[in-house]
Design a protein around this motif. Structure first.
Motif, PDB file in Angstrom:
ATOM      1  N   ILE A 139       0.833  -1.204   0.000  1.00 41.87           N
ATOM      2  CA  ILE A 139       0.000   0.000   0.000  1.00 41.87           C
ATOM      3  C   ILE A 139       0.868   1.255   0.000  1.00 41.87           C
ATOM      4  CG2 ILE A 139      -1.747   1.314   1.283  1.00 41.87           C
ATOM      5  CD1 ILE A 139      -2.759  -1.460   2.315  1.00 41.87           C
ATOM      6  N   ARG A 140       1.968   1.207   0.740  1.00 34.89           N
ATOM      7  CA  ARG A 140       2.884   2.357   0.803  1.00 34.89           C
ATOM      8  C   ARG A 140       3.432   2.677  -0.588  1.00 34.89           C
ATOM      9  NH1 ARG A 140       8.105   3.718   1.217  1.00 34.89           N
ATOM     10  NH2 ARG A 140       8.811   1.604   0.851  1.00 34.89           N
ATOM     11  N   LYS A 141       3.792   1.647  -1.331  1.00 36.63           N
ATOM     12  CA  LYS A 141       4.302   1.858  -2.691  1.00 36.63           C
ATOM     13  C   LYS A 141       3.229   2.456  -3.590  1.00 36.63           C
ATOM     14  CE  LYS A 141       7.835  -1.700  -2.520  1.00 36.63           C
ATOM     15  NZ  LYS A 141       8.230  -3.052  -2.943  1.00 36.63           N
ATOM     16  N   ILE A 142       2.008   1.971  -3.452  1.00 35.34           N
ATOM     17  CA  ILE A 142       0.890   2.524  -4.230  1.00 35.34           C
ATOM     18  C   ILE A 142       0.705   3.997  -3.889  1.00 35.34           C
ATOM     19  CG2 ILE A 142      -1.622   2.461  -4.565  1.00 35.34           C
ATOM     20  CD1 ILE A 142      -1.407  -0.623  -4.114  1.00 35.34           C
ATOM     21  N   MET A 143       0.761   4.316  -2.595  1.00 32.58           N
ATOM     22  CA  MET A 143       0.569   5.702  -2.163  1.00 32.58           C
ATOM     23  C   MET A 143       1.659   6.604  -2.748  1.00 32.58           C
ATOM     24  SD  MET A 143       0.359   7.340   1.666  1.00 32.58           S
ATOM     25  CE  MET A 143       2.111   7.194   1.923  1.00 32.58           C
ATOM     26  N   ILE A 144       2.904   6.158  -2.713  1.00 33.50           N
ATOM     27  CA  ILE A 144       4.008   6.958  -3.255  1.00 33.50           C
ATOM     28  C   ILE A 144       3.820   7.186  -4.752  1.00 33.50           C
ATOM     29  CG2 ILE A 144       6.488   6.924  -3.765  1.00 33.50           C
ATOM     30  CD1 ILE A 144       6.816   5.522  -0.981  1.00 33.50           C
ATOM     31  N   ASN A 145       3.493   6.125  -5.476  1.00 34.10           N
ATOM     32  CA  ASN A 145       3.287   6.255  -6.922  1.00 34.10           C
ATOM     33  C   ASN A 145       2.125   7.177  -7.239  1.00 34.10           C
ATOM     34  OD1 ASN A 145       5.438   4.597  -7.659  1.00 34.10           O
ATOM     35  ND2 ASN A 145       4.198   2.752  -7.574  1.00 34.10           N
ATOM     36  N   THR A 146       1.054   7.060  -6.478  1.00 42.59           N
ATOM     37  CA  THR A 146      -0.111   7.922  -6.688  1.00 42.59           C
ATOM     38  C   THR A 146       0.246   9.377  -6.402  1.00 42.59           C
ATOM     39  OG1 THR A 146      -1.560   6.097  -6.057  1.00 42.59           O
ATOM     40  CG2 THR A 146      -2.542   8.280  -6.079  1.00 42.59           C
ATOM     41  N   ALA A 147       0.985   9.603  -5.331  1.00 43.69           N
ATOM     42  CA  ALA A 147       1.384  10.966  -4.967  1.00 43.69           C
ATOM     43  C   ALA A 147       2.294  11.574  -6.038  1.00 43.69           C
ATOM     44  CB  ALA A 147       2.084  10.965  -3.611  1.00 43.69           C
ATOM     45  N   LEU A 148       3.195  10.759  -6.580  1.00 46.65           N
ATOM     46  CA  LEU A 148       4.090  11.266  -7.623  1.00 46.65           C
ATOM     47  C   LEU A 148       3.320  11.629  -8.895  1.00 46.65           C
ATOM     48  CD1 LEU A 148       7.122   8.848  -7.184  1.00 46.65           C
ATOM     49  CD2 LEU A 148       7.061  11.298  -6.660  1.00 46.65           C
ATOM     50  N   LYS A 149       2.303  10.845  -9.215  1.00 44.63           N
ATOM     51  CA  LYS A 149       1.515  11.090 -10.429  1.00 44.63           C
ATOM     52  C   LYS A 149       0.506  12.212 -10.239  1.00 44.63           C
ATOM     53  CE  LYS A 149       1.550   6.327 -12.041  1.00 44.63           C
ATOM     54  NZ  LYS A 149       0.733   5.112 -12.117  1.00 44.63           N
ATOM     55  N   GLY A 160      -1.994  16.044  -2.412  1.00 43.62           N
ATOM     56  CA  GLY A 160      -3.348  16.407  -1.985  1.00 43.62           C
ATOM     57  C   GLY A 160      -4.467  15.811  -2.817  1.00 43.62           C
ATOM     58  N   SER A 161      -4.120  14.977  -3.789  1.00 40.42           N
ATOM     59  CA  SER A 161      -5.176  14.426  -4.651  1.00 40.42           C
ATOM     60  C   SER A 161      -6.089  13.495  -3.856  1.00 40.42           C
ATOM     61  CB  SER A 161      -4.569  13.670  -5.835  1.00 40.42           C
ATOM     62  OG  SER A 161      -4.187  12.364  -5.460  1.00 40.42           O
ATOM     63  N   ASP A 162      -7.322  13.387  -4.306  1.00 39.51           N
ATOM     64  CA  ASP A 162      -8.287  12.512  -3.629  1.00 39.51           C
ATOM     65  C   ASP A 162      -7.775  11.078  -3.548  1.00 39.51           C
ATOM     66  OD1 ASP A 162     -10.034  14.588  -3.215  1.00 39.51           O
ATOM     67  OD2 ASP A 162     -11.368  14.058  -4.867  1.00 39.51           O
ATOM     68  N   ASN A 163      -7.195  10.590  -4.635  1.00 37.86           N
ATOM     69  CA  ASN A 163      -6.706   9.213  -4.651  1.00 37.86           C
ATOM     70  C   ASN A 163      -5.565   9.003  -3.669  1.00 37.86           C
ATOM     71  OD1 ASN A 163      -8.528   8.183  -6.541  1.00 37.86           O
ATOM     72  ND2 ASN A 163      -7.276   8.876  -8.247  1.00 37.86           N
ATOM     73  N   THR A 164      -4.638   9.949  -3.602  1.00 39.96           N
ATOM     74  CA  THR A 164      -3.519   9.837  -2.653  1.00 39.96           C
ATOM     75  C   THR A 164      -4.052   9.816  -1.223  1.00 39.96           C
ATOM     76  OG1 THR A 164      -2.037  10.996  -4.179  1.00 39.96           O
ATOM     77  CG2 THR A 164      -1.343  10.871  -1.880  1.00 39.96           C
ATOM     78  N   VAL A 165      -5.002  10.684  -0.937  1.00 39.20           N
ATOM     79  CA  VAL A 165      -5.586  10.745   0.407  1.00 39.20           C
ATOM     80  C   VAL A 165      -6.295   9.435   0.747  1.00 39.20           C
ATOM     81  CG1 VAL A 165      -7.313  11.909   1.850  1.00 39.20           C
ATOM     82  CG2 VAL A 165      -5.758  13.263   0.430  1.00 39.20           C
ATOM     83  N   LYS A 166      -7.041   8.879  -0.216  1.00 34.90           N
ATOM     84  CA  LYS A 166      -7.748   7.620   0.030  1.00 34.90           C
ATOM     85  C   LYS A 166      -6.773   6.482   0.322  1.00 34.90           C
ATOM     86  CE  LYS A 166     -11.827   8.764  -2.654  1.00 34.90           C
ATOM     87  NZ  LYS A 166     -12.506   8.625  -3.945  1.00 34.90           N
ATOM     88  N   VAL A 167      -5.702   6.402  -0.460  1.00 31.27           N
ATOM     89  CA  VAL A 167      -4.708   5.348  -0.238  1.00 31.27           C
ATOM     90  C   VAL A 167      -4.029   5.562   1.113  1.00 31.27           C
ATOM     91  CG1 VAL A 167      -2.589   4.272  -1.092  1.00 31.27           C
ATOM     92  CG2 VAL A 167      -4.328   4.984  -2.710  1.00 31.27           C
ATOM     93  N   SER A 168      -3.771   6.799   1.460  1.00 32.20           N
ATOM     94  CA  SER A 168      -3.161   7.119   2.748  1.00 32.20           C
ATOM     95  C   SER A 168      -4.058   6.665   3.903  1.00 32.20           C
ATOM     96  CB  SER A 168      -2.908   8.627   2.836  1.00 32.20           C
ATOM     97  OG  SER A 168      -2.421   8.973   4.104  1.00 32.20           O
ATOM     98  N   GLN A 169      -5.356   6.837   3.745  1.00 32.30           N
ATOM     99  CA  GLN A 169      -6.297   6.411   4.788  1.00 32.30           C
ATOM    100  C   GLN A 169      -6.309   4.897   4.939  1.00 32.30           C
ATOM    101  OE1 GLN A 169      -9.788   8.392   3.316  1.00 32.30           O
ATOM    102  NE2 GLN A 169      -9.396  10.248   4.503  1.00 32.30           N
TER     103      GLN A 169
END
Length: 54
Positions: free
Chosen positions: A18-28, A32-41
């Motif tokens: 999940i951490r890797k997914i969050m990092i990749n989502t944040a980079l893309k 503050g994106s909704d997807n990054t926040v959801k993965v972070s949660q």
């Protein structure tokens, strides 16, 4: 009764995934994106689960 060690090992692998997914989502999409926040949660919930079994 579940083996605590096995449960912890599974959680740690899931947290890392999940951490890797969050990092990749944040980079893309940005931090503050909704997807990054959801993965972070989701990651937060998994970390809380891990804390509960310690």
């Amino acid at each position: 009764m579940e083996d605590k060690h096995v449960t912890q090992e599974v959680l740690l692998k899931e947290i890392e995934r999940i951490r890797k997914i969050m990092i990749n989502t944040a980079l893309k999409e940005g931090l503050g994106s909704d997807n990054t926040v959801k993965v972070s949660q989701v990651l937060d919930r998994k970390l809380n689960e891990l804390e509960e079994i310690h």
